[in-house]
Design a protein around this motif. Structure first.
Motif, PDB file in Angstrom:
ATOM      1  N   GLU A  11      46.031  28.121  35.273  1.00 28.70           N
ATOM      2  CA  GLU A  11      45.279  26.875  35.164  1.00 28.70           C
ATOM      3  C   GLU A  11      43.776  27.102  35.354  1.00 28.70           C
ATOM      4  O   GLU A  11      42.949  26.412  34.774  1.00 28.70           O
ATOM      5  CB  GLU A  11      45.796  25.909  36.237  1.00 28.70           C
ATOM      6  CG  GLU A  11      45.455  24.461  35.993  1.00 28.70           C
ATOM      7  CD  GLU A  11      45.868  23.615  37.185  1.00 28.70           C
ATOM      8  OE1 GLU A  11      45.164  22.650  37.501  1.00 28.70           O
ATOM      9  OE2 GLU A  11      46.895  23.959  37.822  1.00 28.70           O
ATOM     10  N   GLN A  12      43.431  28.093  36.186  1.00 33.38           N
ATOM     11  CA  GLN A  12      42.018  28.329  36.503  1.00 33.38           C
ATOM     12  C   GLN A  12      41.367  29.393  35.623  1.00 33.38           C
ATOM     13  O   GLN A  12      40.149  29.540  35.635  1.00 33.38           O
ATOM     14  CB  GLN A  12      41.860  28.744  37.973  1.00 33.38           C
ATOM     15  CG  GLN A  12      42.355  27.730  38.982  1.00 33.38           C
ATOM     16  CD  GLN A  12      41.679  26.381  38.818  1.00 33.38           C
ATOM     17  OE1 GLN A  12      40.587  26.272  38.275  1.00 33.38           O
ATOM     18  NE2 GLN A  12      42.341  25.328  39.273  1.00 33.38           N
ATOM     19  N   LEU A  13      42.181  30.140  34.881  1.00 30.92           N
ATOM     20  CA  LEU A  13      41.598  31.202  34.056  1.00 30.92           C
ATOM     21  C   LEU A  13      40.937  30.613  32.811  1.00 30.92           C
ATOM     22  O   LEU A  13      41.492  29.713  32.188  1.00 30.92           O
ATOM     23  CB  LEU A  13      42.688  32.199  33.631  1.00 30.92           C
ATOM     24  CG  LEU A  13      43.013  33.278  34.650  1.00 30.92           C
ATOM     25  CD1 LEU A  13      44.305  33.994  34.275  1.00 30.92           C
ATOM     26  CD2 LEU A  13      41.873  34.275  34.771  1.00 30.92           C
ATOM     27  N   PRO A  49      43.529  31.632  43.091  1.00 28.33           N
ATOM     28  CA  PRO A  49      43.193  30.470  42.253  1.00 28.33           C
ATOM     29  C   PRO A  49      41.875  29.818  42.689  1.00 28.33           C
ATOM     30  O   PRO A  49      41.092  29.367  41.845  1.00 28.33           O
ATOM     31  CB  PRO A  49      44.367  29.513  42.475  1.00 28.33           C
ATOM     32  CG  PRO A  49      45.491  30.374  42.897  1.00 28.33           C
ATOM     33  CD  PRO A  49      44.879  31.523  43.654  1.00 28.33           C
ATOM     34  N   PHE A  95      52.011  36.604  48.301  1.00 24.62           N
ATOM     35  CA  PHE A  95      51.847  35.626  47.224  1.00 24.62           C
ATOM     36  C   PHE A  95      52.824  34.458  47.305  1.00 24.62           C
ATOM     37  O   PHE A  95      52.791  33.568  46.459  1.00 24.62           O
ATOM     38  CB  PHE A  95      51.990  36.322  45.861  1.00 24.62           C
ATOM     39  CG  PHE A  95      51.061  37.490  45.681  1.00 24.62           C
ATOM     40  CD1 PHE A  95      49.689  37.342  45.866  1.00 24.62           C
ATOM     41  CD2 PHE A  95      51.542  38.741  45.339  1.00 24.62           C
ATOM     42  CE1 PHE A  95      48.829  38.415  45.715  1.00 24.62           C
ATOM     43  CE2 PHE A  95      50.685  39.820  45.184  1.00 24.62           C
ATOM     44  CZ  PHE A  95      49.326  39.651  45.378  1.00 24.62           C
ATOM     45  N   GLY A  96      53.690  34.455  48.316  1.00 23.10           N
ATOM     46  CA  GLY A  96      54.621  33.349  48.467  1.00 23.10           C
ATOM     47  C   GLY A  96      55.927  33.579  47.735  1.00 23.10           C
ATOM     48  O   GLY A  96      56.071  34.527  46.967  1.00 23.10           O
ATOM     49  N   SER A 137      48.308  30.993  52.745  1.00 18.42           N
ATOM     50  CA  SER A 137      49.025  32.150  52.209  1.00 18.42           C
ATOM     51  C   SER A 137      47.992  32.965  51.456  1.00 18.42           C
ATOM     52  O   SER A 137      47.173  32.430  50.728  1.00 18.42           O
ATOM     53  CB  SER A 137      50.151  31.677  51.293  1.00 18.42           C
ATOM     54  OG  SER A 137      50.230  32.495  50.142  1.00 18.42           O
ATOM     55  N   GLU A 195      49.273  28.440  38.833  1.00 21.72           N
ATOM     56  CA  GLU A 195      47.994  28.054  39.446  1.00 21.72           C
ATOM     57  C   GLU A 195      46.859  28.938  38.946  1.00 21.72           C
ATOM     58  O   GLU A 195      45.754  28.476  38.694  1.00 21.72           O
ATOM     59  CB  GLU A 195      48.079  28.184  40.976  1.00 21.72           C
ATOM     60  CG  GLU A 195      48.633  26.969  41.682  1.00 21.72           C
ATOM     61  CD  GLU A 195      48.636  27.188  43.189  1.00 21.72           C
ATOM     62  OE1 GLU A 195      47.541  27.388  43.754  1.00 21.72           O
ATOM     63  OE2 GLU A 195      49.730  27.204  43.774  1.00 21.72           O
ATOM     64  N   LEU A 196      47.151  30.241  38.824  1.00 19.24           N
ATOM     65  CA  LEU A 196      46.132  31.170  38.316  1.00 19.24           C
ATOM     66  C   LEU A 196      45.787  30.848  36.865  1.00 19.24           C
ATOM     67  O   LEU A 196      44.613  30.786  36.486  1.00 19.24           O
ATOM     68  CB  LEU A 196      46.639  32.615  38.406  1.00 19.24           C
ATOM     69  CG  LEU A 196      46.816  33.198  39.799  1.00 19.24           C
ATOM     70  CD1 LEU A 196      47.561  34.515  39.722  1.00 19.24           C
ATOM     71  CD2 LEU A 196      45.457  33.404  40.466  1.00 19.24           C
ATOM     72  N   LEU A 254      38.996  31.913  41.411  1.00 16.55           N
ATOM     73  CA  LEU A 254      38.830  31.719  39.964  1.00 16.55           C
ATOM     74  C   LEU A 254      38.118  30.403  39.676  1.00 16.55           C
ATOM     75  O   LEU A 254      37.232  30.327  38.829  1.00 16.55           O
ATOM     76  CB  LEU A 254      40.190  31.716  39.262  1.00 16.55           C
ATOM     77  CG  LEU A 254      40.879  33.061  39.057  1.00 16.55           C
ATOM     78  CD1 LEU A 254      42.275  32.855  38.495  1.00 16.55           C
ATOM     79  CD2 LEU A 254      40.062  33.935  38.114  1.00 16.55           C
ATOM     80  N   ARG A 255      38.501  29.360  40.406  1.00 16.63           N
ATOM     81  CA  ARG A 255      37.896  28.045  40.167  1.00 16.63           C
ATOM     82  C   ARG A 255      36.429  28.046  40.575  1.00 16.63           C
ATOM     83  O   ARG A 255      35.562  27.552  39.840  1.00 16.63           O
ATOM     84  CB  ARG A 255      38.671  26.962  40.936  1.00 16.63           C
ATOM     85  CG  ARG A 255      38.092  25.567  40.764  1.00 16.63           C
ATOM     86  CD  ARG A 255      39.108  24.501  41.106  1.00 16.63           C
ATOM     87  NE  ARG A 255      39.894  24.842  42.288  1.00 16.63           N
ATOM     88  CZ  ARG A 255      39.460  24.700  43.532  1.00 16.63           C
ATOM     89  NH1 ARG A 255      38.268  24.209  43.767  1.00 16.63           N
ATOM     90  NH2 ARG A 255      40.225  25.048  44.548  1.00 16.63           N
ATOM     91  N   VAL A 279      41.709  39.581  37.358  1.00 18.76           N
ATOM     92  CA  VAL A 279      42.436  38.971  38.470  1.00 18.76           C
ATOM     93  C   VAL A 279      43.738  39.730  38.721  1.00 18.76           C
ATOM     94  O   VAL A 279      44.157  39.903  39.871  1.00 18.76           O
ATOM     95  CB  VAL A 279      42.655  37.453  38.256  1.00 18.76           C
ATOM     96  CG1 VAL A 279      43.806  37.165  37.335  1.00 18.76           C
ATOM     97  CG2 VAL A 279      42.884  36.769  39.588  1.00 18.76           C
ATOM     98  N   LYS A 311      34.563  29.827  37.958  1.00 23.35           N
ATOM     99  CA  LYS A 311      34.457  29.035  36.725  1.00 23.35           C
ATOM    100  C   LYS A 311      33.367  27.973  36.878  1.00 23.35           C
ATOM    101  O   LYS A 311      32.636  27.677  35.931  1.00 23.35           O
ATOM    102  CB  LYS A 311      35.809  28.386  36.425  1.00 23.35           C
ATOM    103  CG  LYS A 311      35.950  27.916  35.003  1.00 23.35           C
ATOM    104  CD  LYS A 311      37.404  27.734  34.600  1.00 23.35           C
ATOM    105  CE  LYS A 311      38.048  26.537  35.273  1.00 23.35           C
ATOM    106  NZ  LYS A 311      39.419  26.319  34.793  1.00 23.35           N
ATOM    107  N   PHE A 330      52.816  30.221  41.585  1.00 27.56           N
ATOM    108  CA  PHE A 330      51.564  30.927  41.870  1.00 27.56           C
ATOM    109  C   PHE A 330      50.880  31.335  40.574  1.00 27.56           C
ATOM    110  O   PHE A 330      49.679  31.113  40.384  1.00 27.56           O
ATOM    111  CB  PHE A 330      51.864  32.152  42.748  1.00 27.56           C
ATOM    112  CG  PHE A 330      50.662  32.984  43.060  1.00 27.56           C
ATOM    113  CD1 PHE A 330      49.550  32.426  43.681  1.00 27.56           C
ATOM    114  CD2 PHE A 330      50.632  34.334  42.728  1.00 27.56           C
ATOM    115  CE1 PHE A 330      48.435  33.194  43.975  1.00 27.56           C
ATOM    116  CE2 PHE A 330      49.522  35.105  43.021  1.00 27.56           C
ATOM    117  CZ  PHE A 330      48.422  34.534  43.636  1.00 27.56           C
ATOM    118  N   GLY A 380      47.745  34.750  48.938  1.00 27.48           N
ATOM    119  CA  GLY A 380      47.593  34.635  47.493  1.00 27.48           C
ATOM    120  C   GLY A 380      46.781  33.424  47.060  1.00 27.48           C
ATOM    121  O   GLY A 380      46.130  33.453  46.016  1.00 27.48           O
TER     122      GLY A 380
END
Lengths: 112, 224
Positions: free
Chosen positions: B81-83, A51, B68-69, A45, B78-79, A54-55, B46, A58, B75, A47
């Motif tokens: 968590e990574q920011l 994430p 984006f589902g 998907s 998840e973002l 971003l990972r 982001v 990071k 969703f 989107g």
């Protein structure tokens, strides 16, 4: 069902795919998703790349930079870092080691 | 591009979304912006990427759900968590600045009020710092609790099909009214304890002006 198995299998190797696309040339998010799509990885998907981006950022494997895009407006382009190149090499080496026996086992089963 | 510029650009670009996509994206945006512990710069970057992607997709006939589902909260989590987290260094001047502005304006308004009222009525210019600090702490506690409650209510209302806006508004209003009552009671019955000094109207205005000038100066200095 098929979809969920495929996306589960993909999960582990998606980082490698994203790194490989960025290695060819710097891309921004939308471009990246279109490239993954055109390669045939339609299961992702669109989107879900964010994430991941971003990972990877990071962990220092990629870095983002605002640049004017071909169509005009500024976009955040991603570049592979030195660490990113090394990580991609490792992933490719591991994939080779894994895919050969898995292919033999799962696909060779029918032919043998 | 800094966070402030990104926010301005985001506001402009968001107008190009279809109502359906705008609703989806705005929930996402509010939910992520309400995570105050996250780096503002990274969050805004982001959010801009997602908006650009959505606008590109919209041109190709896609909706936010396609891209984006159908689980926007999942969703967004998840973002989040990574920011990366905001650095503490940047939070301290931020809150320090807000408190400085409040104290500065309070002193100036107090000064002018005393100046205007003194011909008509006797004003008490004596200040008991110990009592004042106690009252200030109660007010700060009240303000923080109310803000936290309102933000919680907003967060809870996001990603919901039907909004419980009326119920939430009543709850926030009741809590704010009760808190205000507590503040007024404490202010009224707080005993005058500890040392005291005379704090006249002109000293109040002067003090407030100095605080605001320092605040303004440091803001200018930081943005250079």
């Amino acid at each position: 069902m098929n979809m969920s198995i495929r996306s589960q299998l993909l999960k582990g190797i998606l980082d490698g795919c994203v790194l490989a696309v960025i290695e060819k040339e710097p891309v921004y998010g939308y471009e990246l998703s279109q490239k993954l799509l055109s390669i045939g990885l339609a299961e992702v998907s669109e989107g879900t790349i964010y994430p991941i981006l971003l990972r990877l950022q990071k962990n220092g494997l990629i870095r983002g930079e605002m640049r004017p895009s071909e169509s005009g407006p500024n976009r955040k382009y991603y570049f592979l870092t030195e660490t990113g190149h090394e990580a991609l090499e490792t992933i490719i080496a591991e994939w080779k080691q894994l895919s050969k026996p898995v292919n033999e086992l799962l696909i060779g089963r029918r032919e043998g | 591009m800094n966070a402030k510029k990104l926010i301005e650009e985001n506001n402009l670009k968001r107008e190009r979304l279809t109502p359906e996509n705008e609703a989806y994206y705005s929930n996402l945006l509010l939910y992520i912006r309400l995570q105050f512990s996250l780096s503002e710069q990274q969050s805004e970057e982001v959010l801009m990427e997602l908006l650009d992607h959505l606008l590109d997709g919209q041109k190709a006939g896609q909706t936010a759900v396609d891209i984006f589902g159908d689980n926007p909260k999942g969703f967004a989590d998840e973002l989040i968590e990574q920011l990366p987290k905001e650095e503490k260094r940047q939070l301290i001047p931020y809150f320090g600045g807000i408190i400085g502005t409040i104290i500065g304006w309070f002193l100036i308004i107090r000064g002018f009020l005393f100046l205007l009222l003194s011909p008509f009525t006797e004003v008490k210019t004596m200040v008991y710092p110990l009592s004042s600090i106690c009252i200030a702490l109660v007010i700060a506690g009240f303000v923080i609790c109310t803000i936290v409650l309102i933000l919680k209510l907003i967060k809870r209302s996001l990603f919901k099909e039907k909004d419980n806006t009326t119920k939430s508004s009543i709850l926030a209003g009741v809590v704010a009214a009760l808190g205000m009552a507590v503040v007024l009671l404490v202010a009224k019955f707080m005993p005058e304890i500890g040392p005291a000094f005379d704090f006249s109207w002109w000293a109040s205005i002067l003090g407030g002006g100095v605080v605001l000038l320092i605040r303004y100066g440091s803001k200018k200095f930081n943005s250079m």
